[in-house]
Design an enzyme around this catalytic site. Sequence first.
Site, PDB file in Angstrom:
ATOM      1  N   TYR A  56      -6.244   3.315   3.050  1.00 50.03           N
ATOM      2  CA  TYR A  56      -6.778   2.252   2.208  1.00 50.03           C
ATOM      3  C   TYR A  56      -8.116   2.606   1.553  1.00 50.03           C
ATOM      4  CZ  TYR A  56      -7.544  -2.677   0.960  1.00 50.03           C
ATOM      5  OH  TYR A  56      -7.730  -3.845   0.289  1.00 50.03           O
ATOM      6  N   LYS A  78       2.611   4.271  12.831  1.00 54.85           N
ATOM      7  CA  LYS A  78       3.764   5.001  12.282  1.00 54.85           C
ATOM      8  C   LYS A  78       3.682   6.423  12.815  1.00 54.85           C
ATOM      9  CE  LYS A  78       7.342   5.254   9.538  1.00 54.85           C
ATOM     10  NZ  LYS A  78       8.570   4.460   9.690  1.00 54.85           N
ATOM     11  N   ASP A 114       7.564  -0.530  10.675  1.00 57.53           N
ATOM     12  CA  ASP A 114       8.747  -1.123  10.041  1.00 57.53           C
ATOM     13  C   ASP A 114       9.458  -2.087  10.995  1.00 57.53           C
ATOM     14  OD1 ASP A 114       8.891   1.386  11.215  1.00 57.53           O
ATOM     15  OD2 ASP A 114      10.745   1.963  10.244  1.00 57.53           O
ATOM     16  N   ASP A 125      -3.598  -4.678   6.154  1.00 58.12           N
ATOM     17  CA  ASP A 125      -3.689  -5.380   4.872  1.00 58.12           C
ATOM     18  C   ASP A 125      -2.369  -6.104   4.593  1.00 58.12           C
ATOM     19  OD1 ASP A 125      -4.860  -5.938   2.292  1.00 58.12           O
ATOM     20  OD2 ASP A 125      -3.508  -4.424   1.463  1.00 58.12           O
TER      21      ASP A 125
END
Length: 336
Positions: free
Chosen positions: A123, A174, A207, A231
Site C-alpha cells: 500500500y 497470503k 481469499d 484496506d
Amino acid sequence: MKNVVLIPGDGIGAEITNSVTTILDEAGAKIDWIEKSAGLKAHEENGNPLPEDTIEAIDEHRIALKGPLTTPVGSGFKSVNVALRQKFNLYSNIRPARTLPSIDSPFRGVDMVLFRENTQGLYIGKEEWVEEADNKRHAEAIAVVTEEASEKIVRAAFEYAVHNDRKKVTLVHKANILKLTTGLFLEVGKRVAKEYKDIEFQDLIVDNMAMQMVMRPQQFDVVVTTNLFGDILSDLASGLVGGLGVTGAANIGDDAAMFEAVHGSAPDIVGKNIANPMGLLFSSLMMLEHIDQKQVAENIRKAIYKTLVEKKVYCTPDIGGEGTTSTFTQAVCDNI
Ligand code: NAD
C-alpha cells in the site's frame, strides 16, 4: 480535562463535528477542544493543506479527532490523512464492525475489530517503471514488511483482545504465495501469539477470509492483517454492518492517536442538515475509551442505540430516516 485537537475538515465536516462535540459535552466528557484546520479549505486559505500550527498542536497534545478532508484529484496535493499517519507513526488502523439496532445489513450478530498495519506493505505506493516504451510498458511495485512493524501491530491486536475481553485473534495473510513478505508477518504473528495463552489464535489466507466474512462473519472477533488486505477487508467489514457512514476508525501509534470518520466530505449534501454524524461519533467513542473516559463512551453508545430504535423519526436519510443532523443530535442528547 484532556486537550483534544479538533479538525472539522471539509464539506460536511463542520456539521458533523458540531454534532459530535455537542453530544460529548452533553454526556459530560472532560475535553477541551483545540480547533485546527486541515484539508482543502486550509489549502485555499494558507496554501498548505496541513498547516504547521495544526501539526504543532497534535505534536503537543497527541490526540486528534478529525472530520473528512477533501483530496482534490490531480498533482501537487498529497493526502493529508496519509501525511498525518506517517508523521506521527500511527501504525495501527483500528476499525470495529458491530451490528447496530435498526440498521439494515445482511447479517446480525457481527462484532469484530479489524487491526490494519498502517505504514507498510504494498500500500505504500513504492512503484516504478521498468520499461516505458510504447507497447512494452512494464511497471513494478514493492511491498515492504519489517519484523519490527509486524510485531507492533500484532501485539496491538493481542493487547486489545486482553483488555477488551475478546477471545480470539485471526491473522490474515497470503503466505502461501508471498512467502517472504506476508510470510514474515505470519511468522511474527505465530511467535507473538505464544505469549498470549488465554487468547485463541488462528491464521487464514486472505481469499478464504473474504469468503468466510460474507458467509459467517460472526465467527470473527479481533482480526489483524497487513496494510492493503486491511484496506479492503475493513471496508468489507463495514459493509456487513451498514456501511462506511456508521463505522468509526482510529489510527494509533505509541504516543499519538487520531480518530476519524471513514467516509469522505460528501460535497453533494453540504449545508443541507442531512449529514449523518454517526461515523465520527463512533470514532469519538473510541477516542473516549482511549483517554480513559470509558463510562462516558458507554453512556453515549446506549443513547445512540436508543435513538436508532426510532430511526425513522430522528435519523438522517442515508440510513432510512426522515430526520436531520439536528434531530439526531438532539435525540441522542435527550437519551443520555
Ligand atoms: P464520500 O464518502 O464523501 O461520499 C460518497 C456518498 O456518500 C455521497 O453520496 C455522500 O453524500 C454520502 N455520504 C458520505 N458521508 C455521509 C454522511 N456522513 N452522511 C450522509 N451521507 C454521506 O466519498 P466521495 O464523494 O468519493 O469523496 C468526496 C471527497 O472526500 C473526496 O475529495 C475524497 O478524496 C474525500 N475523502 C476523504 C476521506 C477522509 O478524509 N477520510 C475518505 C474518503 C473520501
